[in-house]
Design a protein around this motif. Structure first.
Motif, PDB file in Angstrom:
ATOM      1  N   SER A 157       0.842  -1.196   0.000  1.00  0.00           N
ATOM      2  CA  SER A 157       0.000   0.000   0.000  1.00  0.00           C
ATOM      3  C   SER A 157       0.875   1.243   0.000  1.00  0.00           C
ATOM      4  O   SER A 157       2.032   1.213   0.343  1.00  0.00           O
ATOM      5  N   GLY A 158       0.292   2.344  -0.368  1.00  0.00           N
ATOM      6  CA  GLY A 158       1.015   3.602  -0.444  1.00  0.00           C
ATOM      7  C   GLY A 158       0.105   4.688  -0.951  1.00  0.00           C
ATOM      8  O   GLY A 158      -1.097   4.661  -0.720  1.00  0.00           O
ATOM      9  N   LEU A 159       0.661   5.614  -1.688  1.00  0.00           N
ATOM     10  CA  LEU A 159      -0.112   6.725  -2.223  1.00  0.00           C
ATOM     11  C   LEU A 159      -0.662   6.391  -3.599  1.00  0.00           C
ATOM     12  O   LEU A 159       0.004   5.734  -4.392  1.00  0.00           O
ATOM     13  N   THR A 160      -1.852   6.875  -3.875  1.00  0.00           N
ATOM     14  CA  THR A 160      -2.482   6.679  -5.164  1.00  0.00           C
ATOM     15  C   THR A 160      -2.909   8.040  -5.692  1.00  0.00           C
ATOM     16  O   THR A 160      -3.437   8.864  -4.949  1.00  0.00           O
ATOM     17  N   ARG A 161      -2.664   8.289  -6.973  1.00  0.00           N
ATOM     18  CA  ARG A 161      -2.992   9.566  -7.605  1.00  0.00           C
ATOM     19  C   ARG A 161      -4.182   9.382  -8.553  1.00  0.00           C
ATOM     20  O   ARG A 161      -4.228   8.421  -9.305  1.00  0.00           O
ATOM     21  N   PHE A 162      -5.109  10.341  -8.492  1.00  0.00           N
ATOM     22  CA  PHE A 162      -6.250  10.339  -9.404  1.00  0.00           C
ATOM     23  C   PHE A 162      -6.012  11.386 -10.484  1.00  0.00           C
ATOM     24  O   PHE A 162      -5.690  12.538 -10.185  1.00  0.00           O
ATOM     25  N   GLU A 163      -6.172  11.019 -11.735  1.00  0.00           N
ATOM     26  CA  GLU A 163      -6.036  11.918 -12.883  1.00  0.00           C
ATOM     27  C   GLU A 163      -7.435  12.197 -13.428  1.00  0.00           C
ATOM     28  O   GLU A 163      -8.024  11.336 -14.098  1.00  0.00           O
ATOM     29  N   PRO A 164      -8.006  13.385 -13.151  1.00  0.00           N
ATOM     30  CA  PRO A 164      -9.371  13.689 -13.583  1.00  0.00           C
ATOM     31  C   PRO A 164      -9.568  13.647 -15.101  1.00  0.00           C
ATOM     32  O   PRO A 164     -10.618  13.229 -15.572  1.00  0.00           O
ATOM     33  N   TRP A 188      -6.696   6.018 -11.957  1.00  0.00           N
ATOM     34  CA  TRP A 188      -5.877   5.996 -10.750  1.00  0.00           C
ATOM     35  C   TRP A 188      -4.531   5.371 -11.073  1.00  0.00           C
ATOM     36  O   TRP A 188      -4.449   4.436 -11.862  1.00  0.00           O
ATOM     37  N   SER A 189      -3.465   5.861 -10.403  1.00  0.00           N
ATOM     38  CA  SER A 189      -2.145   5.248 -10.571  1.00  0.00           C
ATOM     39  C   SER A 189      -1.416   5.227  -9.232  1.00  0.00           C
ATOM     40  O   SER A 189      -1.604   6.106  -8.388  1.00  0.00           O
ATOM     41  N   ASP A 190      -0.593   4.215  -9.051  1.00  0.00           N
ATOM     42  CA  ASP A 190       0.178   4.059  -7.817  1.00  0.00           C
ATOM     43  C   ASP A 190       1.354   5.024  -7.837  1.00  0.00           C
ATOM     44  O   ASP A 190       2.087   5.115  -8.814  1.00  0.00           O
ATOM     45  N   VAL A 191       1.543   5.768  -6.746  1.00  0.00           N
ATOM     46  CA  VAL A 191       2.657   6.698  -6.616  1.00  0.00           C
ATOM     47  C   VAL A 191       3.768   6.071  -5.786  1.00  0.00           C
ATOM     48  O   VAL A 191       4.912   6.476  -5.857  1.00  0.00           O
ATOM     49  N   GLY A 192       3.442   5.059  -4.995  1.00  0.00           N
ATOM     50  CA  GLY A 192       4.433   4.458  -4.095  1.00  0.00           C
ATOM     51  C   GLY A 192       4.451   5.210  -2.780  1.00  0.00           C
ATOM     52  O   GLY A 192       3.454   5.766  -2.355  1.00  0.00           O
ATOM     53  N   GLY A 193       5.589   5.267  -2.168  1.00  0.00           N
ATOM     54  CA  GLY A 193       5.748   6.068  -0.957  1.00  0.00           C
ATOM     55  C   GLY A 193       5.475   5.361   0.345  1.00  0.00           C
ATOM     56  O   GLY A 193       5.816   5.865   1.398  1.00  0.00           O
TER      57      GLY A 193
END
Length: 131
Positions: A1-8, A13-18
């Motif tokens: 698990s980690g950060l996920t970014r949403f692209e409107p 959605w894409s995994d950012v990691g972290g």
């Protein structure tokens, strides 16, 4: 698990990691300064807590994560008045983060770190932090 970014634009959605933040908590607030994500305060709520006394579990913890550099979460100066469910206003042009409201059992306190400054002249509790 980690950060996920949403692209409107692409509705994806894409995994950012972290990884996950170092401190587990709920009702924290988040703000973005350029590529730095800041998580502040919140509650360390026990699962069996009485809803009437839950406010006692507020925490002053602050963490940052640089989305462009990666790496890990870093502890930062704690917020002077622990609070949960606060609102943030990020003013990147001034390098200022204003924290307003939230739940707390503590009254307005003097900043404990030079990076925090009180906005006590305003009604209620508010703080700002400079980058």
């Amino acid at each position: 698990s980690g950060l996920t970014r949403f692209e409107p634009r692409s509705c994806s959605w894409s995994d950012v990691g972290g990884g996950v933040p170092r401190f587990a908590r709920d009702h924290f607030s988040a703000a973005l300064f350029g590529s730095t994500l800041l998580l502040a305060a919140g509650r360390d709520s026990p699962r069996e807590a009485n809803i009437a006394s839950i406010i006692r579990w507020t925490v002053p913890l602050v963490e940052t994560y640089d989305l462009s550099a990666g790496g890990g979460w870093l502890a930062s100066a704690p917020i002077p008045t622990p609070r949960a469910g606060a609102a943030y206003i990020a003013d990147e042009a001034s390098g200022v983060l204003i924290v307003i409201g939230g739940e707390s059992t503590e009254s307005l306190s003097a900043p404990s770190c030079p990076s925090w400054a009180s906005l006590a002249h305003r009604q209620g509790e508010a703080y700002l932090v400079r980058e």
